[in-house]
Structure formats: structure tokens, C-alpha cells
Enzyme design. Structure first.
Site, short mmCIF file in Angstrom:
data_model
loop_
_atom_site.label_atom_id
_atom_site.label_comp_id
_atom_site.label_asym_id
_atom_site.label_seq_id
_atom_site.Cartn_x
_atom_site.Cartn_y
_atom_site.Cartn_z
N SER A 153 0.86 -1.19 0.00
CA SER A 153 0.00 0.00 0.00
C SER A 153 0.89 1.24 0.00
O SER A 153 2.03 1.20 0.46
CB SER A 153 -0.88 0.01 1.26
OG SER A 153 -1.54 1.25 1.41
N TYR A 183 -1.55 -0.94 10.47
CA TYR A 183 -1.68 -1.17 9.03
C TYR A 183 -0.42 -0.73 8.29
O TYR A 183 0.12 -1.48 7.45
CB TYR A 183 -2.90 -0.43 8.50
CG TYR A 183 -3.24 -0.73 7.06
CD1 TYR A 183 -3.94 -1.88 6.72
CD2 TYR A 183 -2.88 0.15 6.04
CE1 TYR A 183 -4.27 -2.15 5.40
CE2 TYR A 183 -3.20 -0.12 4.73
CZ TYR A 183 -3.89 -1.26 4.40
OH TYR A 183 -4.22 -1.52 3.09
#
Length: 251
Positions: free
Chosen positions: A146, A159
Site C-alpha cells: 500500500s 496497518y
């Protein structure tokens, strides 16, 4: 011994029942590959099964399992090998968010995100690579990271740490598994989920004038898996974010 009699290529995709993972799975089905999906979302797997054409079902394996569970990943690969006899590529995509105020984030919540988003990638590679080497001889792994591996907002600690860890895992695996297996990562930015609609202003903040589409990621995955197109690329990460990580934004 490589089972060369089974020529149809096979890809394993974690988190492949919806959104980006689903788009990748459908892309490879269209290309004539056999596709194995492991996904924790039983409902999404059922929806996927209902919507794909009947003639495509012989080319797909759907398995309900948690990628952070070594037994589940092992059983998934056993079933995949029994059905398709070989494995050529792995796409690690399964992930959970876990966005939460840092001072409210518990150790168990932190561990759950790391277990799924990072340890799950390790298990998919560790248990799948021997099958690639045994049955296909050569192959590719694509890890979906990401842009949050590179930039953050408040409440992204678990995350972002997991997604940054994926980049380290990627170049480490590229060193350990080369030359027979290439390993690369993709860092998507804002990729619209299925049926997601956003404002024109939200689109136009991107240097490309639009947010990303699932197909954008699926096409890049195919490029990185295909040895003829990307055979000299390994250990790298590719940002696909409409240029957002290259913008300076000040309040």
C-alpha cells in the site's frame, strides 16, 4: 520432478473473493489460468461462486480460510495441488485495516493486523514456493502492499507497519528465491472498490485526474507475473496511486 504434462498455469490469490483480489482473479481466469482463492469472508466466496459462469468453475478453487493460520494455508495448497497439479504464481492480497486511535490500540488488535497482513504473506510464500519449484520449476510472487507503507495518517500504525513490512519481505524473498522465483510488490493508492462512487473533486486531486480502478492493479499484477514481460524485474515495489505520493500538500 516437474509435472510438465499439466500445462495450464495456476495462480494462488489470498483475499481473492472481493475488490482488488477478485479483480485479479477474474483477470487471470480471462487469460485462461486456473485460479485458487483463499479468503476469510465466506459470504464473499459464495457471491463469487454464484456470479462466475458455470464453464469457469472447473478452473477455480474457492477455499474459506484465514491466511494467518498455518493449517488453513497448508490445507488450501493441498487442495489446490490435488485439483490443478501445479502452481506458477502467488498473489498475496489478503489484508485487514485495523485503523484506530493509537492510544486506544490494544496489543491483540496490533497482533491481529500483523498476523493477517504480514505473517499471512510469509505463510502463503513459505508453503507455496515448494509447490512452484516442484511442479512448475519457475514462478513469481506479487505482494500487494500500500502507499501507506510510504506515507500515513493518524491511526494507521498497525496497518502501515504491516504494509511496510511487506516491502522488506519482498526484497528479502527476491534474494532468497532467485533466480527461479521473482518477487515484487505493488503499492496501490486510492483504488475504488466495487460500486464505490466518489466526487469529481476527489478524482481531480490525483495527477491523473481520477482515482484508481481495480483493473489498474490487475493489469500490473499480470505484467509482473508474466516472465516474458517482466523477467528482469525482481525485488522491486511499484507505486500505483495516480501520482498522489508525489504531491506536496500543506494546510
Amino acid at each position: 520432478m516437474i509435472q510438465r504434462a499439466h500445462k495450464k498455469r495456476v495462480i494462488a490469490i489470498s483475499g481473492g473473493a472481493k475488490n482488488i483480489g477478485k479483480g485479479i482473479a477474474l483477470k487471470f481466469l480471462e487469460l485462461g489460468w486456473n485460479v485458487g482463492i483463499i479468503d476469510f469472508d465466506k459470504h464473499a466466496l459464495g457471491e463469487f461462486d454464484v456470479k462466475i459462469p458455470e464453464e469457469a468453475k472447473k478452473s477455480i478453487l474457492l477455499y474459506n480460510g484465514d491466511v494467518s493460520d498455518e493449517y488453513a494455508v497448508s490445507e488450501f495448497y493441498i487442495k489446490l495441488k490435488e485439483k490443478f497439479y501445479r502452481l506458477d504464481a502467488i498473489v498475496n492480497n489478503a489484508a485487514i485495516g485495523g485503523f484506530k486511535n493509537f492510544l486506544d490500540l490494544s496489543l491483540n488488535e496490533w497482533r491481529r493486523v500483523i498476523d493477517v497482513n504480514l505473517t499471512g504473506y510469509f505463510l502463503m510464500a513459505r508453503l507455496g514456493v515448494p509447490i512452484i519449484l516442484e511442479t512448475a520449476g519457475r514462478g513469481s510472487i506479487v505482494n500487494i502492499s500500500s502507499t501507506r507503507a510510504l506515507m500515513s495518517e493518524p491511526g494507521n500504525e498497525a496497518y502501515s507497519a504491516s504494509k511496510a513490512g511487506i516491502l522488506g519481505l519482498t526484497h528479502a524473498l527476491a534474494n532468497s528465491l532467485g533466480p527461479n522465483i521473482r518477487v515484487n510488490a505493488i503499492c496501490p493508492g486510492w483504488i475504488l472498490h466495487e460500486d464505490e462512487i466518489i466526487s469529481e473533486r476527489e478524482h481531480l486531486q490525483h495527477l491523473t485526474g481520477r482515482a484508481g480502478r481495480i483493473a489498474d492493479v490487475a493489469e500490473l499484477v499480470y505484467f509482473l507475473v508474466d516472465d516474458e514481460r517482466s523477467g528482469f524485474i525482481t525485488g522491486q515495489y511499484f507505486v500505483i496511486d495516480g501520482g498522489m505520493t508525489k504531491k506536496m500538500i500543506y494546510i
